[in-house]
Design a protein around this motif. Structure first.
Motif, PDB file in Angstrom:
ATOM      1  N   VAL A 150       0.842  -1.200   0.000  1.00  0.00           N
ATOM      2  CA  VAL A 150       0.000   0.000   0.000  1.00  0.00           C
ATOM      3  C   VAL A 150       0.877   1.249   0.000  1.00  0.00           C
ATOM      4  N   ASN A 151       1.914   1.246   0.825  1.00  0.00           N
ATOM      5  CA  ASN A 151       2.814   2.402   0.884  1.00  0.00           C
ATOM      6  C   ASN A 151       3.559   2.598  -0.435  1.00  0.00           C
ATOM      7  N   ARG A 152       3.956   1.470  -1.056  1.00  0.00           N
ATOM      8  CA  ARG A 152       4.701   1.548  -2.307  1.00  0.00           C
ATOM      9  C   ARG A 152       3.848   2.120  -3.441  1.00  0.00           C
ATOM     10  N   ALA A 192      -5.725   7.708 -11.934  1.00  0.00           N
ATOM     11  CA  ALA A 192      -4.445   7.692 -11.218  1.00  0.00           C
ATOM     12  C   ALA A 192      -4.296   6.412 -10.394  1.00  0.00           C
ATOM     13  N   ILE A 193      -5.383   5.966  -9.785  1.00  0.00           N
ATOM     14  CA  ILE A 193      -5.347   4.741  -8.979  1.00  0.00           C
ATOM     15  C   ILE A 193      -5.004   3.536  -9.850  1.00  0.00           C
ATOM     16  N   LEU A 194      -5.655   3.418 -10.989  1.00  0.00           N
ATOM     17  CA  LEU A 194      -5.389   2.292 -11.888  1.00  0.00           C
ATOM     18  C   LEU A 194      -3.934   2.279 -12.334  1.00  0.00           C
ATOM     19  N   ARG A 195      -3.403   3.486 -12.608  1.00  0.00           N
ATOM     20  CA  ARG A 195      -2.009   3.578 -13.051  1.00  0.00           C
ATOM     21  C   ARG A 195      -1.052   3.181 -11.926  1.00  0.00           C
ATOM     22  N   LYS A 196      -1.286   3.696 -10.720  1.00  0.00           N
ATOM     23  CA  LYS A 196      -0.384   3.417  -9.600  1.00  0.00           C
ATOM     24  C   LYS A 196      -0.438   1.952  -9.155  1.00  0.00           C
ATOM     25  N   LEU A 197      -1.596   1.334  -9.278  1.00  0.00           N
ATOM     26  CA  LEU A 197      -1.724  -0.066  -8.876  1.00  0.00           C
ATOM     27  C   LEU A 197      -1.381  -1.027 -10.009  1.00  0.00           C
ATOM     28  N   ASN A 198      -1.198  -0.454 -11.210  1.00  0.00           N
ATOM     29  CA  ASN A 198      -0.881  -1.266 -12.398  1.00  0.00           C
ATOM     30  C   ASN A 198      -1.980  -2.291 -12.679  1.00  0.00           C
ATOM     31  N   VAL A 199      -3.224  -1.820 -12.639  1.00  0.00           N
ATOM     32  CA  VAL A 199      -4.373  -2.668 -12.959  1.00  0.00           C
ATOM     33  C   VAL A 199      -5.148  -2.020 -14.104  1.00  0.00           C
ATOM     34  N   HIS A 200      -6.072  -2.782 -14.682  1.00  0.00           N
ATOM     35  CA  HIS A 200      -6.738  -2.320 -15.896  1.00  0.00           C
ATOM     36  C   HIS A 200      -8.129  -1.741 -15.675  1.00  0.00           C
ATOM     37  N   ALA A 205      -8.840  -3.131  -9.301  1.00  0.00           N
ATOM     38  CA  ALA A 205      -8.377  -2.237  -8.232  1.00  0.00           C
ATOM     39  C   ALA A 205      -8.997  -2.646  -6.896  1.00  0.00           C
ATOM     40  N   ALA A 206     -10.290  -2.976  -6.916  1.00  0.00           N
ATOM     41  CA  ALA A 206     -10.977  -3.394  -5.689  1.00  0.00           C
ATOM     42  C   ALA A 206     -10.406  -4.708  -5.160  1.00  0.00           C
ATOM     43  N   ILE A 207     -10.105  -5.629  -6.087  1.00  0.00           N
ATOM     44  CA  ILE A 207      -9.517  -6.910  -5.680  1.00  0.00           C
ATOM     45  C   ILE A 207      -8.121  -6.691  -5.081  1.00  0.00           C
ATOM     46  N   TRP A 208      -7.338  -5.819  -5.715  1.00  0.00           N
ATOM     47  CA  TRP A 208      -6.003  -5.488  -5.211  1.00  0.00           C
ATOM     48  C   TRP A 208      -6.098  -4.979  -3.779  1.00  0.00           C
TER      49      TRP A 208
END
Length: 221
Positions: A150-152, A192-200, A205-208
């Motif tokens: 989460v911090n990363r 921005a969230i999708l980009r930072k978490l590297n999800v599509h 994102a919710a699963i991550w």
């Protein structure tokens, strides 16, 4: 099983067509109305369910809540023009019994409505496609590892708020209302969230977030 049905749809043709189909399948049509507001002064006996059709995707959950507020014991089935995963989740969270895409043929539709009338939750076949395209990998993480992930990700406090709302299945419109910002701002945060978490997508994102121990009620101050 509920035999009587009430249809709410702004489209008169839909009300007529669906009403005839349901009557031919043994259902009793006790009402057909163009808007939820027309239900306000009605007094029905118990033992019926409501089919809600023609409501915009973002407005479907609120429409379900309005109906359940008036007829708490009546199952509500949402007929939708297109499948939307987040709208579906929020509709069920709001008390819906079923979420059905209108493109299906008459027989599967009436079968789905019959299942809902029997008290079963009805999900659209489109849901299978959502999971087929997800890469689910079982991950076991310690609390420390999850915190590091989460911090990363370096999400801002507001992005964390939005992520928690995504976990709850809220639409951009609902998130904007909850966080008191405009919908365009939420779209920027989601991107921005999708980009930072590297999800599509929002589901990934919710699963991550869920796999890292975040909660959909965990909001920053």
């Amino acid at each position: 099983m509920y035999r009587d049905v009430c249809i709410v749809s702004a489209c008169e043709i839909t009300r007529e067509g669906l009403g005839n189909i349901l009557k031919s399948e043994g259902f009793g049509l006790i009402g057909s109305y163009g808007a939820i507001s027309e239900l306000e002064e009605l007094e029905f006996e118990s033992g019926f369910f409501i089919v809600l059709d023609g409501v915009e995707t973002d407005d479907q959950p609120q429409a379900v809540r309005e109906i359940k507020g008036r007829f708490d014991s009546a199952p509500v089935v949402v007929l939708t023009e297109r499948f939307d995963f987040n709208a579906m989740l929020e509709c069920f969270h709001s008390g819906a019994q079923g979420y059905i895409v209108r493109s299906m043929k008459a027989q599967p539709l009436t079968t789905s409505l019959r299942l809902a009338a029997m008290g079963e939750r009805v999900l659209p076949p489109d849901l299978v496609d959502v999971f087929e395209h997800q890469a689910f990998t079982p991950i076991v993480r310690t609390s420390e590892q999850s915190d590091e992930d989460v911090n990363r990700a370096k999400l801002s406090p507001r992005e964390l708020d939005v992520l928690c709302c995504l976990m709850a299945g809220y639409s951009n419109k609902v998130i904007a209302r909850k966080l008191t910002v405009c919908e365009a701002t939420i779209k920027v945060h989601v991107k921005a969230i999708l980009r930072k978490l590297n999800v599509h997508n929002r589901t990934q994102a919710a699963i991550w977030a869920s796999s890292r121990g975040l909660s959909d009620v965990e909001m920053t101050a």
